[in-house]
Design an enzyme around this catalytic site. Structure first.
Site, PDB file in Angstrom:
ATOM      1  N   GLY A  68       6.720  -2.620   5.767  1.00 58.67           N
ATOM      2  CA  GLY A  68       8.075  -3.150   5.680  1.00 58.67           C
ATOM      3  C   GLY A  68       9.123  -2.330   6.389  1.00 58.67           C
ATOM      4  O   GLY A  68       8.905  -1.172   6.760  1.00 58.67           O
ATOM      5  N   GLU A  69      10.273  -2.953   6.587  1.00 56.69           N
ATOM      6  CA  GLU A  69      11.418  -2.305   7.225  1.00 56.69           C
ATOM      7  C   GLU A  69      12.403  -1.944   6.099  1.00 56.69           C
ATOM      8  O   GLU A  69      13.101  -2.821   5.568  1.00 56.69           O
ATOM      9  CB  GLU A  69      12.044  -3.268   8.246  1.00 56.69           C
ATOM     10  CG  GLU A  69      13.386  -2.850   8.802  1.00 56.69           C
ATOM     11  CD  GLU A  69      13.447  -1.407   9.291  1.00 56.69           C
ATOM     12  OE1 GLU A  69      12.696  -1.045  10.200  1.00 56.69           O
ATOM     13  OE2 GLU A  69      14.267  -0.635   8.756  1.00 56.69           O
TER      14      GLU A  69
ATOM     15  N   SER B 125      12.260   5.555   7.589  1.00 54.97           N
ATOM     16  CA  SER B 125      11.872   5.228   8.960  1.00 54.97           C
ATOM     17  C   SER B 125      12.339   3.811   9.270  1.00 54.97           C
ATOM     18  O   SER B 125      12.109   2.893   8.496  1.00 54.97           O
ATOM     19  CB  SER B 125      10.349   5.317   9.088  1.00 54.97           C
ATOM     20  OG  SER B 125       9.927   4.911  10.377  1.00 54.97           O
TER      21      SER B 125
ATOM     22  N   CYS C 233      -1.067   4.891  10.233  1.00 56.12           N
ATOM     23  CA  CYS C 233       0.137   4.108  10.512  1.00 56.12           C
ATOM     24  C   CYS C 233      -0.220   2.758  11.094  1.00 56.12           C
ATOM     25  O   CYS C 233      -1.058   2.661  11.989  1.00 56.12           O
ATOM     26  CB  CYS C 233       0.986   4.792  11.572  1.00 56.12           C
ATOM     27  SG  CYS C 233       1.455   6.424  11.149  1.00 56.12           S
TER      28      CYS C 233
ATOM     29  N   CYS D 179       6.431  -7.765   6.732  1.00 56.50           N
ATOM     30  CA  CYS D 179       7.618  -7.332   7.478  1.00 56.50           C
ATOM     31  C   CYS D 179       7.997  -8.441   8.449  1.00 56.50           C
ATOM     32  O   CYS D 179       7.139  -9.078   9.050  1.00 56.50           O
ATOM     33  CB  CYS D 179       7.337  -6.042   8.245  1.00 56.50           C
ATOM     34  SG  CYS D 179       8.795  -5.431   9.138  1.00 56.50           S
TER      35      CYS D 179
ATOM     36  N   CYS E 263       6.868  -6.316  15.237  1.00 57.67           N
ATOM     37  CA  CYS E 263       6.531  -5.398  16.336  1.00 57.67           C
ATOM     38  C   CYS E 263       5.090  -5.658  16.790  1.00 57.67           C
ATOM     39  O   CYS E 263       4.199  -5.858  15.965  1.00 57.67           O
ATOM     40  CB  CYS E 263       6.690  -3.948  15.881  1.00 57.67           C
ATOM     41  SG  CYS E 263       8.372  -3.587  15.359  1.00 57.67           S
TER      42      CYS E 263
ATOM     43  N   SER F  91      12.032   4.462  15.034  1.00 55.06           N
ATOM     44  CA  SER F  91      10.858   4.035  15.802  1.00 55.06           C
ATOM     45  C   SER F  91      11.318   3.570  17.172  1.00 55.06           C
ATOM     46  O   SER F  91      11.806   2.453  17.330  1.00 55.06           O
ATOM     47  CB  SER F  91      10.148   2.906  15.055  1.00 55.06           C
ATOM     48  OG  SER F  91       9.624   3.429  13.845  1.00 55.06           O
ATOM     49  N   LEU F  92      11.183   4.442  18.153  1.00 54.31           N
ATOM     50  CA  LEU F  92      11.725   4.154  19.491  1.00 54.31           C
ATOM     51  C   LEU F  92      10.696   3.413  20.364  1.00 54.31           C
ATOM     52  O   LEU F  92      10.962   2.322  20.845  1.00 54.31           O
ATOM     53  CB  LEU F  92      12.176   5.472  20.136  1.00 54.31           C
ATOM     54  CG  LEU F  92      13.029   5.367  21.387  1.00 54.31           C
ATOM     55  CD1 LEU F  92      14.301   4.573  21.151  1.00 54.31           C
ATOM     56  CD2 LEU F  92      13.374   6.761  21.930  1.00 54.31           C
ATOM     57  N   HIS F  93       9.575   4.036  20.585  1.00 51.80           N
ATOM     58  CA  HIS F  93       8.410   3.415  21.237  1.00 51.80           C
ATOM     59  C   HIS F  93       8.575   3.036  22.708  1.00 51.80           C
ATOM     60  O   HIS F  93       7.593   2.649  23.346  1.00 51.80           O
ATOM     61  CB  HIS F  93       7.931   2.174  20.483  1.00 51.80           C
ATOM     62  CG  HIS F  93       7.666   2.407  19.039  1.00 51.80           C
ATOM     63  ND1 HIS F  93       6.861   3.431  18.586  1.00 51.80           N
ATOM     64  CD2 HIS F  93       8.111   1.772  17.925  1.00 51.80           C
ATOM     65  CE1 HIS F  93       6.817   3.396  17.268  1.00 51.80           C
ATOM     66  NE2 HIS F  93       7.577   2.414  16.840  1.00 51.80           N
TER      67      HIS F  93
ATOM     68  N   GLU G  55       0.806  -1.207   0.000  1.00 53.79           N
ATOM     69  CA  GLU G  55       0.000   0.000   0.000  1.00 53.79           C
ATOM     70  C   GLU G  55       0.843   1.262   0.000  1.00 53.79           C
ATOM     71  O   GLU G  55       1.962   1.282   0.513  1.00 53.79           O
ATOM     72  CB  GLU G  55      -0.927  -0.014   1.222  1.00 53.79           C
ATOM     73  CG  GLU G  55      -2.030  -1.028   1.021  1.00 53.79           C
ATOM     74  CD  GLU G  55      -2.844  -1.296   2.268  1.00 53.79           C
ATOM     75  OE1 GLU G  55      -4.068  -1.415   2.127  1.00 53.79           O
ATOM     76  OE2 GLU G  55      -2.281  -1.405   3.356  1.00 53.79           O
TER      77      GLU G  55
ATOM     78  N   CYS H 229       3.442   8.261   1.433  1.00 55.72           N
ATOM     79  CA  CYS H 229       3.998   7.223   2.308  1.00 55.72           C
ATOM     80  C   CYS H 229       4.035   5.932   1.501  1.00 55.72           C
ATOM     81  O   CYS H 229       3.002   5.506   0.984  1.00 55.72           O
ATOM     82  CB  CYS H 229       3.066   7.099   3.519  1.00 55.72           C
ATOM     83  SG  CYS H 229       3.477   5.749   4.625  1.00 55.72           S
TER      84      CYS H 229
ATOM     85  N   ASN I 151      -2.980   3.126  16.408  1.00 57.08           N
ATOM     86  CA  ASN I 151      -4.162   2.763  15.620  1.00 57.08           C
ATOM     87  C   ASN I 151      -4.473   1.302  15.887  1.00 57.08           C
ATOM     88  O   ASN I 151      -3.745   0.424  15.439  1.00 57.08           O
ATOM     89  CB  ASN I 151      -3.885   2.987  14.132  1.00 57.08           C
ATOM     90  CG  ASN I 151      -3.714   4.456  13.846  1.00 57.08           C
ATOM     91  OD1 ASN I 151      -4.573   5.270  14.150  1.00 57.08           O
ATOM     92  ND2 ASN I 151      -2.561   4.814  13.304  1.00 57.08           N
TER      93      ASN I 151
ATOM     94  N   CYS J 103       1.961  -3.480  15.443  1.00 59.59           N
ATOM     95  CA  CYS J 103       1.901  -3.167  14.011  1.00 59.59           C
ATOM     96  C   CYS J 103       1.226  -4.299  13.250  1.00 59.59           C
ATOM     97  O   CYS J 103       1.647  -5.454  13.352  1.00 59.59           O
ATOM     98  CB  CYS J 103       3.320  -2.948  13.480  1.00 59.59           C
ATOM     99  SG  CYS J 103       3.395  -2.755  11.694  1.00 59.59           S
TER     100      CYS J 103
HETATM  101  N1  SAH Z   1       9.425  -0.422   9.544  1.00 69.98           N
HETATM  102  C1  SAH Z   1       9.644   0.961   9.686  1.00 69.98           C
HETATM  103  C2  SAH Z   1       8.753   1.813   8.825  1.00 69.98           C
HETATM  104  C3  SAH Z   1       7.324   1.391   8.675  1.00 69.98           C
HETATM  105  S1  SAH Z   1       6.307   1.537  10.109  1.00 69.98           S
HETATM  106  C4  SAH Z   1       9.543   1.378  11.136  1.00 69.98           C
HETATM  107  O1  SAH Z   1       9.121   0.578  11.963  1.00 69.98           O
HETATM  108  O2  SAH Z   1       9.943   2.494  11.437  1.00 69.98           O
HETATM  109  C5  SAH Z   1       6.061   3.313  10.170  1.00 69.98           C
HETATM  110  C6  SAH Z   1       5.688   3.833  11.554  1.00 69.98           C
HETATM  111  O3  SAH Z   1       4.378   3.421  11.929  1.00 69.98           O
HETATM  112  C7  SAH Z   1       6.624   3.320  12.634  1.00 69.98           C
HETATM  113  O4  SAH Z   1       7.017   4.333  13.507  1.00 69.98           O
HETATM  114  C8  SAH Z   1       5.752   2.340  13.336  1.00 69.98           C
HETATM  115  O5  SAH Z   1       6.187   2.116  14.625  1.00 69.98           O
HETATM  116  C9  SAH Z   1       4.399   2.995  13.280  1.00 69.98           C
HETATM  117  N2  SAH Z   1       3.293   2.078  13.553  1.00 69.98           N
HETATM  118  C10 SAH Z   1       3.226   0.774  13.263  1.00 69.98           C
HETATM  119  N3  SAH Z   1       2.054   0.259  13.677  1.00 69.98           N
HETATM  120  C11 SAH Z   1       1.356   1.272  14.230  1.00 69.98           C
HETATM  121  C12 SAH Z   1       0.047   1.375  14.803  1.00 69.98           C
HETATM  122  N4  SAH Z   1      -0.762   0.330  14.870  1.00 69.98           N
HETATM  123  N5  SAH Z   1      -0.354   2.572  15.252  1.00 69.98           N
HETATM  124  C13 SAH Z   1       0.462   3.650  15.152  1.00 69.98           C
HETATM  125  N6  SAH Z   1       1.686   3.624  14.606  1.00 69.98           N
HETATM  126  C14 SAH Z   1       2.133   2.439  14.150  1.00 69.98           C
HETATM  127 FE1  SF4 Z   2       7.929  -3.834  10.569  1.00 70.75          FE
HETATM  128 FE2  SF4 Z   2       7.936  -1.227  11.146  1.00 70.75          FE
HETATM  129 FE3  SF4 Z   2       5.737  -2.745  11.546  1.00 70.75          FE
HETATM  130 FE4  SF4 Z   2       7.875  -3.056  13.126  1.00 70.75          FE
HETATM  131  S1  SF4 Z   2       6.600  -1.218  12.944  1.00 70.75           S
HETATM  132  S2  SF4 Z   2       6.660  -4.694  12.182  1.00 70.75           S
HETATM  133  S3  SF4 Z   2       9.533  -2.722  11.676  1.00 70.75           S
HETATM  134  S4  SF4 Z   2       6.684  -2.268   9.579  1.00 70.75           S
END
Ligand code: SAH
Ligand code: SF4
Length: 382
Positions: free
Chosen positions: A165-166, A197, A344, A111, A115, A219-221, A91, A104, A301, A118
């Site tokens: 994806g990463e 990212s 996201c 991926c 995480c 992506s620290l979180h 997408e 985006c 989300n 996600c």
């Molecule tokens: N793989 C890369 C880029 C794609 S994800 C990464 O992890 O950075 C892009 C962003 O969306 C990242 O910061 C990720 O942590 C965030 N993200 C993933 N799932 C999400 C969700 N359910 N709600 C909000 N942000 C989310």
């Molecule tokens: Fe992959 Fe980024 Fe989702 Fe983590 S947040 S599973 S690295 S797409």
């Protein structure tokens, strides 16, 4: 075998042309036709010698991705689902704002990083996209939007690799795609308007700093390893301390830049005052005096399989205030395209779910044809 010209940055295309006995300026012309004018038919490339056009016809093509569906949000956000073959789909999302248009895009089908918060991660990994498949998302979106908005000038001003994806797990295909975006003969985007990212693939962050130091979002979180190990499994391989050291090394190659830390706000998990204070200490520990980062708080989300919830707005604001009071630039990301699942982490792309893709193609056929007028007005109003 025919080559896909979207697979090449200008250097690569020059090599292709040289193999055909053509000079570099021919590659520049070809590159401009493809990326600046959106041409895919060699017959349209009127200033290329006829002999070259004939040669190219036998050997090369501009291979677009098949659009499976297009959804337009009431806020003007547009999401496209592209078929990448063998039951996989990826997408891309266009987010219009007053002063910019951000696209985006995806770097992989699925991926492997897993995480917890996600939905792409929950789907698992299918395959890396080719350079041409990464570029095709931009090529399509830019030229589609120009046509339907009847604009001659550029519509997309920023690209973020924040779709599925990463990106740093697909490094060799990513870098030429970034070069196409940056090239003045391509999309001409400045280095700071293209963002990669990453969840923190440290060796590749170091390589990117050398090869193509675009803007970096990390992506620290979580503010400590115990929590980050749980949310982002890659943390078990590279700790937060190693990640922040890598961020500093990255900035040494990108002077006057900063790292954007993404922080997904998960109710009761990582959104407490103590977590914000821990982040402040981390930033102080690694910043050695100068401002070097900003925080982007992303309201989670939700999707059912995650078992997680979005933080309350008041909690997000209180968290942001602690960071800002410590002098850290902090923004709370607006969720866009909620009504079309374009936010996201909602970019699931239905990887592996071949049956549903089939159904969806059938359902979407009418949808694709119908909403062009709506698209026009939705984007104009946005
Ligand atoms: N793989 C890369 C880029 C794609 S994800 C990464 O992890 O950075 C892009 C962003 O969306 C990242 O910061 C990720 O942590 C965030 N993200 C993933 N799932 C999400 C969700 N359910 N709600 C909000 N942000 C989310
Ligand atoms: Fe992959 Fe980024 Fe989702 Fe983590 S947040 S599973 S690295 S797409």
């Amino acid at each position: 075998m025919t080559v896909n010209l979207l697979d090449y940055d200008l250097e690569g295309l020059t090599a292709v042309c040289e193999r055909l006995g053509e000079k570099r300026y021919r590659a520049v012309q070809l590159f401009r036709w493809i990326h600046q004018k959106g041409a895919s038919s060699f017959d349209d490339m009127s200033d290329l010698a006829k002999s070259l056009r004939e040669k190219l016809k036998g050997l090369a093509q501009v291979t677009p991705l098949t659009v499976m569906s297009q959804h337009i949000s009431s806020d003007g956000t547009i999401k496209w689902l592209f078929d990448v073959g063998a039951g996989d789909a990826v997408e891309a999302v266009f987010i219009p704002e007053e002063d910019r248009g951000t696209l985006c895009i995806s770097s992989q089908a699925g991926c492997a990083m897993g995480c917890r918060f996600c939905s792409t991660g929950h789907q698992g990994f299918s395959r890396n996209l080719k350079t041409g498949e990464i570029v095709a998302q931009l090529w399509f979106a830019e030229h589609f939007l120009r046509k339907y908005l009847q604009r001659d000038e550029r519509v997309i001003s920023n690209v973020v690799m924040m779709g599925m994806g990463e990106p740093l797990q697909n490094y060799s295909e990513l870098v030429p795609a970034l070069r196409v975006m940056l090239d003045d003969h391509g999309y001409g985007l400045s280095r700071r308007r293209v963002t990669v990212s990453t969840s923190g693939v440290i060796p590749m962050m170091d390589r990117l700093a050398q090869d193509c130091p675009v803007a970096l979002a990390v992506s620290l979180h979580a503010p400590n390893d115990a929590l980050r190990d749980d949310l982002v499994p890659l943390n078990k391989k590279y700790s937060i301390a190693q990640l922040l050291e890598a961020c500093n090394r990255y900035l040494a190659h990108a002077p006057r830049d900063f790292i954007t830390f993404e922080y997904c706000m998960l109710g009761g998990v990582n959104d407490q005052a103590e977590h914000a204070h821990q982040l402040v200490s981390l930033v102080r520990q690694y910043s050695s005096g100068g401002v070097w980062c900003k925080f982007n708080l992303i309201p989670f989300n939700p999707f059912p399989a995650s078992g997680l919830a979005r933080s309350a707005l008041g909690q997000i604001q209180a968290f942001a205030k602690i960071l800002m009071d410590a002098g850290i630039v902090t923004t709370v990301r607006k969720t866009r395209g909620d009504d079309i699942d374009a936010a996201c982490g909602q970019l699931a792309g239905e990887v592996k779910d071949r049956t549903r893709i089939g159904e969806r193609i059938a359902r979407q056929r009418t949808f694709i044809l119908q909403p062009m007028a709506a698209l026009n007005s939705a984007v104009k109003e946005a």
